[in-house]
Design a protein around this motif. Structure first.
Motif, short mmCIF file in Angstrom:
data_model
loop_
_atom_site.label_atom_id
_atom_site.label_comp_id
_atom_site.label_asym_id
_atom_site.label_seq_id
_atom_site.Cartn_x
_atom_site.Cartn_y
_atom_site.Cartn_z
N SER A 103 0.82 -1.22 0.00
CA SER A 103 0.00 0.00 0.00
C SER A 103 0.85 1.26 0.00
N VAL A 115 -9.52 3.77 3.45
CA VAL A 115 -10.91 4.01 3.86
C VAL A 115 -11.81 2.93 3.26
N THR A 116 -11.56 2.59 2.00
CA THR A 116 -12.35 1.54 1.34
C THR A 116 -12.18 0.21 2.06
N THR A 149 -4.95 7.06 1.12
CA THR A 149 -6.02 7.38 2.07
C THR A 149 -7.36 6.83 1.58
N ARG A 150 -7.66 7.03 0.31
CA ARG A 150 -8.91 6.52 -0.25
C ARG A 150 -8.95 4.99 -0.18
N THR A 151 -7.82 4.36 -0.50
CA THR A 151 -7.76 2.89 -0.48
C THR A 151 -7.99 2.34 0.92
N LEU A 183 -2.08 4.10 7.37
CA LEU A 183 -2.32 5.53 7.12
C LEU A 183 -1.34 6.40 7.91
N HIS A 191 -0.22 13.37 -4.20
CA HIS A 191 -1.26 12.63 -4.93
C HIS A 191 -1.28 11.17 -4.49
N GLU A 192 -0.10 10.57 -4.35
CA GLU A 192 -0.01 9.17 -3.93
C GLU A 192 -0.55 9.00 -2.51
N ARG A 198 -2.89 10.81 -1.08
CA ARG A 198 -4.36 10.90 -1.15
C ARG A 198 -4.96 9.59 -1.68
N SER A 199 -4.26 8.97 -2.62
CA SER A 199 -4.72 7.69 -3.16
C SER A 199 -4.70 6.59 -2.10
#
Length: 235
Positions: free
Chosen positions: A126, A175-176, A171-173, A192, A165-166, A168-169
């Protein structure tokens, strides 16, 4: 003659400080790389080594701050020379903070693996790309500082957006993962926490690059679009 001698002595003193700053830089770079390695492997001994080495980094910060202060008092550098000393002091601070972030990663790694959460999700994959980008930025920033290469410094600053950008990506992963499988929540939060520490290391590398431009060109480019304007004008 006395003035010439004084100038040469100042240059020697400053070069000694710069050499020690680069030594400190090499130490925090190793700290970071080792911290990422133990996050991947779960090597508690390696994590402890990273945490312990932070004491050396902290001592170097105090020693180098003192050396810079003495240099200012003894040599009373003017304009350009004073700018170099002040930028060096800021680089020292950023290096110490990189050491702090590496220590956070090592501590989180220990906690993650001691709680047996290493297999809950592929936590290393990750953050792998983010860690590689930040490590490259740090290495290049130290190289730019060593050579006072403002062009390389400008590239490092521009590339910081990729690291953001990476992050933020990631973080989204995470959370999912947490929404889809509550069993991953603890490991995802640890991941995180590590990702944020890595992102901060990228920020500190960017700061070092900004200080290089400050030394070479005498411009404080923090919070400006100077770099992007410069890069676009060179195309």
């Amino acid at each position: 003659m006395p003035g010439d001698h004084s100038s040469k002595q100042y240059d020697m003193d400053l070069e000694t400080i710069r050499s020690k700053v680069l030594q400190m830089g090499g130490l925090v770079e190793s700290q970071f790389n080792d911290a990422i390695a133990c996050f991947r492997s779960g090597d508690v001994a390696q994590a402890d080594h990273v945490i312990k080495s932070d004491e050396t980094v902290n001592r170097l910060e105090v020693t180098l701050d003192d050396s810079c202060s003495h240099l200012i008092v003894k040599r009373q550098p003017a304009a350009n020379d004073l700018r170099t000393v002040m930028a060096t002091l800021k680089v020292i601070t950023d290096l110490e903070r990189i050491g702090d972030e590496a220590t956070k990663i090592a501590r989180t790694s220990k906690n993650l693996h001691e709680r047996g959460l290493g297999g809950v999700l592929n936590h290393y994959e990750s953050i792998r790309v983010l860690a590689a980008s930040a490590a490259e930025s740090l290495h290049d920033a130290l190289d730019a500082f060593a050579r006072l290469d403002e062009k390389q410094a400008a590239r490092i600053i521009a590339q910081d957006e990729n690291i953001d950008h990476e992050f933020r990506s990631i973080t989204r992963t995470m959370v999912t993962f947490m929404m889809e499988d509550p069993r991953t929540i603890s490991a995802a939060l640890d991941t995180l926490w590590v990702a944020k520490a890595i992102e901060r290391i990228g920020d500190h590398a960017k700061n070092i690059a900004e200080y290089v431009i400050y030394v070479v060109e005498g411009k404080d480019i923090r919070h400006t679009d100077y770099v992007y304007t410069k890069l676009n004008s060179a195309v």
